[in-house]
Each structure stands twice: as structure tokens, then as C-alpha cells.
Write a protein that holds these residues in place. Sequence first.
Motif, PDB file in Angstrom:
ATOM      1  N   GLU A 114       0.828  -1.206   0.000  1.00  0.00           N
ATOM      2  CA  GLU A 114       0.000   0.000   0.000  1.00  0.00           C
ATOM      3  C   GLU A 114       0.864   1.258   0.000  1.00  0.00           C
ATOM      4  OE1 GLU A 114      -3.731   2.027   2.330  1.00  0.00           O
ATOM      5  OE2 GLU A 114      -2.342   0.823   3.518  1.00  0.00           O
ATOM      6  N   THR A 115       1.945   1.241   0.761  1.00  0.00           N
ATOM      7  CA  THR A 115       2.827   2.406   0.831  1.00  0.00           C
ATOM      8  C   THR A 115       3.472   2.675  -0.523  1.00  0.00           C
ATOM      9  OG1 THR A 115       3.228   1.932   3.169  1.00  0.00           O
ATOM     10  CG2 THR A 115       4.782   3.415   2.074  1.00  0.00           C
ATOM     11  N   GLU A 116       3.897   1.623  -1.206  1.00  0.00           N
ATOM     12  CA  GLU A 116       4.480   1.798  -2.542  1.00  0.00           C
ATOM     13  C   GLU A 116       3.454   2.362  -3.520  1.00  0.00           C
ATOM     14  OE1 GLU A 116       5.977  -2.138  -3.319  1.00  0.00           O
ATOM     15  OE2 GLU A 116       7.901  -1.691  -2.374  1.00  0.00           O
ATOM     16  N   ALA A 117       2.203   1.894  -3.435  1.00  0.00           N
ATOM     17  CA  ALA A 117       1.147   2.392  -4.325  1.00  0.00           C
ATOM     18  C   ALA A 117       0.871   3.873  -4.047  1.00  0.00           C
ATOM     19  CB  ALA A 117      -0.126   1.577  -4.153  1.00  0.00           C
ATOM     20  N   LEU A 118       0.862   4.236  -2.767  1.00  0.00           N
ATOM     21  CA  LEU A 118       0.648   5.643  -2.414  1.00  0.00           C
ATOM     22  C   LEU A 118       1.789   6.509  -2.940  1.00  0.00           C
ATOM     23  CD1 LEU A 118      -0.572   5.187   1.280  1.00  0.00           C
ATOM     24  CD2 LEU A 118      -1.951   5.994  -0.651  1.00  0.00           C
ATOM     25  N   ALA A 119       3.014   6.029  -2.795  1.00  0.00           N
ATOM     26  CA  ALA A 119       4.176   6.791  -3.267  1.00  0.00           C
ATOM     27  C   ALA A 119       4.115   6.983  -4.782  1.00  0.00           C
ATOM     28  CB  ALA A 119       5.467   6.080  -2.869  1.00  0.00           C
ATOM     29  N   GLU A 120       3.708   5.952  -5.502  1.00  0.00           N
ATOM     30  CA  GLU A 120       3.595   6.069  -6.958  1.00  0.00           C
ATOM     31  C   GLU A 120       2.557   7.110  -7.354  1.00  0.00           C
ATOM     32  OE1 GLU A 120       2.922   2.210  -8.666  1.00  0.00           O
ATOM     33  OE2 GLU A 120       4.793   1.412  -7.852  1.00  0.00           O
ATOM     34  N   LYS A 121       1.417   7.120  -6.668  1.00  0.00           N
ATOM     35  CA  LYS A 121       0.377   8.114  -6.967  1.00  0.00           C
ATOM     36  C   LYS A 121       0.888   9.524  -6.710  1.00  0.00           C
ATOM     37  CE  LYS A 121      -3.757   5.345  -6.186  1.00  0.00           C
ATOM     38  NZ  LYS A 121      -4.984   5.175  -5.382  1.00  0.00           N
ATOM     39  N   ILE A 122       1.606   9.685  -5.610  1.00  0.00           N
ATOM     40  CA  ILE A 122       2.152  11.013  -5.289  1.00  0.00           C
ATOM     41  C   ILE A 122       3.170  11.418  -6.349  1.00  0.00           C
ATOM     42  CG2 ILE A 122       3.574  12.309  -3.642  1.00  0.00           C
ATOM     43  CD1 ILE A 122       2.254  10.592  -1.405  1.00  0.00           C
ATOM     44  N   GLU A 123       4.076  10.510  -6.703  1.00  0.00           N
ATOM     45  CA  GLU A 123       5.127  10.808  -7.682  1.00  0.00           C
ATOM     46  C   GLU A 123       4.569  11.136  -9.061  1.00  0.00           C
ATOM     47  OE1 GLU A 123       7.617   7.360  -7.501  1.00  0.00           O
ATOM     48  OE2 GLU A 123       8.603   8.028  -5.653  1.00  0.00           O
ATOM     49  N   ARG A 124       3.483  10.476  -9.443  1.00  0.00           N
ATOM     50  CA  ARG A 124       2.877  10.726 -10.755  1.00  0.00           C
ATOM     51  C   ARG A 124       2.004  11.963 -10.773  1.00  0.00           C
ATOM     52  NH1 ARG A 124       0.060   5.333 -11.654  1.00  0.00           N
ATOM     53  NH2 ARG A 124       1.455   4.276 -10.278  1.00  0.00           N
ATOM     54  N   GLY A 125       1.763  12.552  -9.625  1.00  0.00           N
ATOM     55  CA  GLY A 125       0.938  13.755  -9.564  1.00  0.00           C
ATOM     56  C   GLY A 125      -0.544  13.475  -9.743  1.00  0.00           C
ATOM     57  N   GLU A 126      -0.974  12.287  -9.385  1.00  0.00           N
ATOM     58  CA  GLU A 126      -2.374  11.901  -9.559  1.00  0.00           C
ATOM     59  C   GLU A 126      -3.291  12.481  -8.483  1.00  0.00           C
ATOM     60  OE1 GLU A 126      -2.648   7.651  -9.728  1.00  0.00           O
ATOM     61  OE2 GLU A 126      -1.291   7.502 -11.427  1.00  0.00           O
ATOM     62  N   LEU A 127      -2.710  13.011  -7.424  1.00  0.00           N
ATOM     63  CA  LEU A 127      -3.508  13.469  -6.292  1.00  0.00           C
ATOM     64  C   LEU A 127      -3.441  14.985  -6.134  1.00  0.00           C
ATOM     65  CD1 LEU A 127      -2.236  10.800  -3.730  1.00  0.00           C
ATOM     66  CD2 LEU A 127      -4.319  10.692  -5.100  1.00  0.00           C
ATOM     67  N   ARG A 128      -4.519  15.538  -5.590  1.00  0.00           N
ATOM     68  CA  ARG A 128      -4.488  16.957  -5.220  1.00  0.00           C
ATOM     69  C   ARG A 128      -3.547  17.107  -4.025  1.00  0.00           C
ATOM     70  NH1 ARG A 128     -10.216  16.271  -4.511  1.00  0.00           N
ATOM     71  NH2 ARG A 128      -9.754  16.917  -2.380  1.00  0.00           N
ATOM     72  N   LEU A 129      -3.200  18.330  -3.694  1.00  0.00           N
ATOM     73  CA  LEU A 129      -2.264  18.583  -2.608  1.00  0.00           C
ATOM     74  C   LEU A 129      -2.744  17.970  -1.295  1.00  0.00           C
ATOM     75  CD1 LEU A 129       0.289  19.858  -1.492  1.00  0.00           C
ATOM     76  CD2 LEU A 129      -1.001  21.993  -1.181  1.00  0.00           C
ATOM     77  N   ASP A 130      -4.004  18.215  -0.937  1.00  0.00           N
ATOM     78  CA  ASP A 130      -4.510  17.680   0.328  1.00  0.00           C
ATOM     79  C   ASP A 130      -4.528  16.152   0.320  1.00  0.00           C
ATOM     80  OD1 ASP A 130      -6.581  17.821  -1.584  1.00  0.00           O
ATOM     81  OD2 ASP A 130      -8.130  17.821  -0.040  1.00  0.00           O
ATOM     82  N   GLU A 131      -4.809  15.548  -0.835  1.00  0.00           N
ATOM     83  CA  GLU A 131      -4.782  14.095  -0.949  1.00  0.00           C
ATOM     84  C   GLU A 131      -3.345  13.565  -0.856  1.00  0.00           C
ATOM     85  OE1 GLU A 131      -8.600  13.269  -3.866  1.00  0.00           O
ATOM     86  OE2 GLU A 131      -6.685  13.824  -4.782  1.00  0.00           O
TER      87      GLU A 131
END
Length: 99
Positions: free
Chosen positions: A20-37
Amino acid sequence: MAKKQATPEPSRSFEDLIEETEALAEKIERGELRLDESIAAYEKGVANLRACSDLLKVAEGKVMMLLERNTGFALTELDGADNADENTDDDQNGDEKTA
């Protein structure tokens, strides 16, 4: 309420937490999330890694107990990997010390 979302469930496995942590890091790195997310995902990842650290400490304690029970020798820590790497580097560089 965001802090409750960032706290991992205690019954989760080490592998699930890492995945789960790796998946979250990938989403953050790809810019898929808003700042608050992104901030919430980061907090969740940090909580997951703390839980992983706790799980590793428990596992290390079990390994040390088993080694002591089976060999009769008590180990203070399983941190010899760093020292082994240093010795290996010296041997490979021809810096082997002679007595």
C-alpha cells in the motif's frame, strides 16, 4: 479525523503495508492526487512504515529468541550486516589485514 485515516490497522501484514505504501508513493510521484490528498497519502505512508518497523522489531525479537534457544548464545542485536559489508569491501579492495 484525518489522523484516524492515516493510522494503519494493527492486523495488517508487513507485505500489505509495504504494498500500500508503494502504491501511495507512486500516486504522489505521478501527480495523480491533489495537494490535500497527497499530504493524507504521505501521512498514511509514514504510519504504514512505522507499523512495518514495529513488525520488524517483533520479528527480530523472535529470531533472536530462537537463535538463543537453539544455540545457547544470546545475541544483543542482529546488526551484523553492516559490519559484514565493510569486511567484504576491505577483502575485495586488497586491504586485507594480516596478523
